[in-house]
Design an enzyme around this catalytic site. Structure first.
Site, PDB file in Angstrom:
ATOM      1  N   THR A 122       0.814  -1.217   0.000  1.00 52.66           N
ATOM      2  CA  THR A 122       0.000   0.000   0.000  1.00 52.66           C
ATOM      3  C   THR A 122       0.849   1.270   0.000  1.00 52.66           C
ATOM      4  O   THR A 122       1.977   1.274   0.524  1.00 52.66           O
ATOM      5  CB  THR A 122      -0.894   0.002   1.263  1.00 52.66           C
ATOM      6  OG1 THR A 122      -1.488   1.285   1.438  1.00 52.66           O
ATOM      7  CG2 THR A 122      -0.101  -0.310   2.519  1.00 52.66           C
ATOM      8  N   ASP A 123       0.272   2.342  -0.519  1.00 50.58           N
ATOM      9  CA  ASP A 123       0.965   3.641  -0.485  1.00 50.58           C
ATOM     10  C   ASP A 123       1.092   4.180   0.939  1.00 50.58           C
ATOM     11  O   ASP A 123       1.857   5.102   1.204  1.00 50.58           O
ATOM     12  CB  ASP A 123       0.260   4.671  -1.386  1.00 50.58           C
ATOM     13  CG  ASP A 123      -1.183   4.957  -1.010  1.00 50.58           C
ATOM     14  OD1 ASP A 123      -1.678   4.378  -0.020  1.00 50.58           O
ATOM     15  OD2 ASP A 123      -1.834   5.764  -1.718  1.00 50.58           O
ATOM     16  N   GLU A 124       0.327   3.593   1.873  1.00 48.74           N
ATOM     17  CA  GLU A 124       0.359   4.105   3.253  1.00 48.74           C
ATOM     18  C   GLU A 124       1.702   3.885   3.927  1.00 48.74           C
ATOM     19  O   GLU A 124       1.998   4.498   4.946  1.00 48.74           O
ATOM     20  CB  GLU A 124      -0.756   3.473   4.087  1.00 48.74           C
ATOM     21  CG  GLU A 124      -2.125   3.755   3.508  1.00 48.74           C
ATOM     22  CD  GLU A 124      -3.257   3.740   4.521  1.00 48.74           C
ATOM     23  OE1 GLU A 124      -2.984   3.610   5.717  1.00 48.74           O
ATOM     24  OE2 GLU A 124      -4.405   3.862   4.078  1.00 48.74           O
TER      25      GLU A 124
HETATM   26  O1  DAU Z   1      -4.135   4.142   0.406  1.00 47.07           O
HETATM   27  C1  DAU Z   1      -4.347   2.763   0.318  1.00 47.07           C
HETATM   28  C2  DAU Z   1      -5.153   2.365   1.514  1.00 47.07           C
HETATM   29  O2  DAU Z   1      -6.449   2.888   1.310  1.00 47.07           O
HETATM   30  C3  DAU Z   1      -5.216   0.866   1.757  1.00 47.07           C
HETATM   31  O3  DAU Z   1      -3.951   0.386   2.043  1.00 47.07           O
HETATM   32  C4  DAU Z   1      -6.142   0.578   2.947  1.00 47.07           C
HETATM   33  O4  DAU Z   1      -6.273  -0.794   3.143  1.00 47.07           O
HETATM   34  C5  DAU Z   1      -7.483   1.181   2.673  1.00 47.07           C
HETATM   35  O5  DAU Z   1      -8.325   0.983   3.794  1.00 47.07           O
HETATM   36  C6  DAU Z   1      -7.361   2.664   2.344  1.00 47.07           C
HETATM   37  O6  DAU Z   1      -7.001   3.417   3.523  1.00 47.07           O
HETATM   38  P1  DAU Z   1      -7.748   4.773   3.887  1.00 47.07           P
HETATM   39  O7  DAU Z   1      -7.649   4.989   5.334  1.00 47.07           O
HETATM   40  O8  DAU Z   1      -7.340   5.887   2.996  1.00 47.07           O
HETATM   41  O9  DAU Z   1      -9.255   4.352   3.429  1.00 47.07           O
HETATM   42  P2  DAU Z   1     -10.654   4.527   4.121  1.00 47.07           P
HETATM   43  O10 DAU Z   1     -11.659   4.039   3.148  1.00 47.07           O
HETATM   44  O11 DAU Z   1     -10.721   3.975   5.490  1.00 47.07           O
HETATM   45  O12 DAU Z   1     -10.780   6.100   4.230  1.00 47.07           O
HETATM   46  C7  DAU Z   1     -10.641   6.964   3.117  1.00 47.07           C
HETATM   47  C8  DAU Z   1     -10.664   8.382   3.627  1.00 47.07           C
HETATM   48  O13 DAU Z   1     -11.961   8.661   4.162  1.00 47.07           O
HETATM   49  C9  DAU Z   1      -9.699   8.613   4.780  1.00 47.07           C
HETATM   50  O14 DAU Z   1      -9.162   9.921   4.682  1.00 47.07           O
HETATM   51  C10 DAU Z   1     -10.558   8.492   6.030  1.00 47.07           C
HETATM   52  C11 DAU Z   1     -11.901   9.005   5.562  1.00 47.07           C
HETATM   53  N1  DAU Z   1     -13.063   8.375   6.231  1.00 47.07           N
HETATM   54  C12 DAU Z   1     -13.119   7.017   6.265  1.00 47.07           C
HETATM   55  C13 DAU Z   1     -14.177   6.374   6.863  1.00 47.07           C
HETATM   56  C14 DAU Z   1     -14.255   4.868   6.932  1.00 47.07           C
HETATM   57  C15 DAU Z   1     -14.065   9.162   6.761  1.00 47.07           C
HETATM   58  O15 DAU Z   1     -14.003  10.407   6.715  1.00 47.07           O
HETATM   59  N2  DAU Z   1     -15.123   8.526   7.369  1.00 47.07           N
HETATM   60  C16 DAU Z   1     -15.229   7.159   7.444  1.00 47.07           C
HETATM   61  O16 DAU Z   1     -16.214   6.633   8.033  1.00 47.07           O
END
Ligand code: DAU
Length: 332
Positions: A122-124
């Protein structure tokens, strides 16, 4: 050719298998997957039994891995705990599955004489990048326990290349979207909550920047790296569209004809990375080009969730999902 895919009941793994079977007629896939909360046999139910076999098993279990890997020429390793918010609540499974599981697979790959082992990352692992674009050689500065566990597994893969000459490749992708994504990640949560006229919890100011990659493009890029990449190398896989979370929300609300009042601002995620951005020059050098434009991909994804309520509704009704959200909201 027999290929072992780990984590093929998950979002990216199942899409990868579908794409591989469609475009690689000589492939048959052994899908080693433990079926955790995020793994769903319904995501692969339509795949031909003659070319795809799900084997229930844990990548941390050497015997299960040995049985599944027997006779496989290539391994594509997706199996991982991946949700940042869950890693903040409890990192234990992230460390054992993502790190120890990868080590067990690498050792087995050496024993079985696997010809190519692709580790999906992942880019993280680069951490938050305020400006510019992360290159494959940049330092790893993971900020969440999830990202730290992936960075550790990336380093383990690198060490097996140097020490054992293991035939490894690593890919680091940005935020995936598309069909079959478990509705805890931002985009499917947004879409399914809006379908139910329920609010979406936007963390903090919503100005965090994410790069969006269609899962089929991700699968295509992995195939390109697997077949044309140089062993021991890392390849970034970015998407075709970058935006702030607030802009993504506006787009989805508009496409779904919903009101902005459905966005509920909540306390920020701990250690929330502000921005991810990848330099994908190396991947483009292999001849890869994106097939998905974000706007079309997003419309198609919304349409998929609308047409496939039977796939996601049971997941959201599940007791485990509900208690996870209760814990999440208690904290906010
Ligand atoms: O960048 C690659 C990564 O993308 C992957 O390695 C991870 O497995 C994947 O979960 C994802 O990580 P993020 O933390 O970026 O994805 P997430 O969908 O959890 O959240 C996307 C963005 O939205 C992040 O800035 C947090 C925000 N968010 C997320 C959730 C679940 C919200 O504002 N509210 C939420 O309820």
């Amino acid at each position: 050719m027999k290929v072992l895919v780990t984590g093929g009941l998950g979002f990216i793994g199942s899409n990868f298998i579908r794409q591989a079977l469609k475009t690689r007629p000589s492939w048959s896939v052994v899908n080693l997957d433990l079926r955790t909360y995020a793994g769903n046999p319904a995501s692969v139910a339509d795949l031909p039994k003659s070319r795809h076999r799900w084997v229930k098993g844990d990548i941390r279990d050497r015997k299960a891995v040995d049985r599944a890997m027997k006779g496989c020429e290539k391994v594509v390793h997706f199996a991982a705990e991946t949700h940042v918010d869950r890693s903040i609540l409890d990192a234990s499974a992230f460390l054992t599955t993502n790190i120890v599981g990868t080590q067990v697979l690498l050792d087995a790959a050496l024993r079985h004489g696997v010809r190519r082992f692709l580790h999906v990352s992942t880019d993280e692992v680069y951490g938050s990048v305020p400006r510019g674009y992360s290159k494959e050689g940049d330092s790893l500065e993971p900020n969440s326990p999830y990202a730290a566990s992936k960075a550790a597994s990336d380093l383990l893969v690198r060490s097996y290349f140097v020490t054992h000459k293991a035939p490894v490749l690593t890919t680091r992708a940005s935020n995936n979207y598309g069909p079959y994504q478990y509705p805890e990640k931002a985009l499917p949560l947004m879409i399914t909550n809006f379908m139910e006229d329920k609010p979406f919890p936007m963390y903090g100011d919503g100005r965090q920047v994410r790069d969006w990659l269609h899962v089929v493009d991700h699968a295509r890029a992995i195939l390109a790296v697997l077949e044309k990449g140089t062993l021991g190398e890392v390849y970034n896989i970015g998407g075709s569209y970058t935006c702030r979370n607030r802009e993504l929300l506006e787009r989805v609300l508009k496409l779904m004809g919903k009101d902005a009042r459905l966005v509920k601002r909540v306390a920020d995620r701990k250690g929330h990375d502000r921005r991810y951005a990848l330099d994908c020059g190396k991947l483009l050098g292999l001849g890869f080009r994106h097939a998905y434009d974000f706007d079309a991909g997003l419309r198609e994804t919304i349409a998929w969730y609308r047409a496939n309520e039977r796939w996601w509704r049971p997941l959201k009704n599940d007791g485990g999902y509900r208690s996870y959200y209760k814990t999440q909201y208690k904290r906010r």
